[in-house]
Design a protein around this motif. Sequence first.
Motif: not given
Length: 356
Positions: A123-129
């Motif tokens: 999930i952290q890797r995909n947290l953007h904007d």
Amino acid sequence: MSKPRIPTTLHRRSRMPVWLSIGWRVGGVLALLALAVGVHYFDREGLRDTYDGDVSFLDIIYFTAISITTTGYGDIAPVTERARMFDALVVTPIRIFVVLLFVGTTYNFLLQRTWDKWRMAHIQRNLHDHYVVCGFGKTGSDAVDELIARGVSAQDIVVIDDNTDSLAKAEACGCTILQGDATRDSVLEDVKIDRARALIVSAGRDDTSILITLTARHLSKKVPISVTVKADDNETPARAAGATTVINPVSFAGLLLAGSCTGPHIADYMMDLASITGRIALGERTVKPEEIGKPLSQIATGMGMRIYRGGKPYSYWEDEAQTLQTGDVIVEIVPQGMAKARRTAVPDAVSPESGS
């Protein structure tokens, strides 16, 4: 937008250490084994040993162990109806319970933690904007509902709270949740605050909200931070802590009440501006290249109300608003259809120094 009803139960976080929890489970298994061994021993006449014909106490332990583990070599077997009924009605449930207990222990203390760590890293890797909401009380939940109504995906909203019931409601909305104290650096780092699109702080206490704001600003110099405070004298400390926007819901309600006394439609119009369900909406954006040099009144996208230049506001009738410059931030009233078309856009010129 109606929220799904979440069943609530009284619960409390267990203070039992891991070693004691495992010890209780092992003790439960040993107690069940002792029960089965005891009954088999007192009813040993119902067992037959095909090896030497004698059923000793060690044979009882051996037979109980292979029966519960479903090994069953057949060298010792129940021969009476009573012994067979005991194995069928008591030993079989014990066998199932022991298997489930060990599988559950393995899942809780090994597989679940490994899975949770992997899932969190994914999930952290995909947290953007994404949007981070600290506090999921009445104000925080309303903010999440409004964001979703404006077209923001619930998966792009991360809710931080220390209350499990509040987090359950946020999770039911589809949000990513994290139980923890948002005043700590590690918690905000876990939700990748440095890559967030915006931070909403509504902790319920002004001192906590200001501390969260200060922590977030320490970790990210650029993220826009909107914070609610209840006391007027806490607005200045909140801005000093790094808040981009400070909202006092009590003062705002007072303004609406006072306005409604002089005009019955003023409060309705203000709510129309603030909500995505209204006919019109307030928009904020940076000035476009083709608008530079023009007055604010001649923008084509909406009705220009104010500009922010160097962190200072200028209304449409002031001289500064008669010539738009590079870097100006425009606040305009636009039709709701136009607002929906660009509702996920974020003004790139908004900075912690611009104020509100």
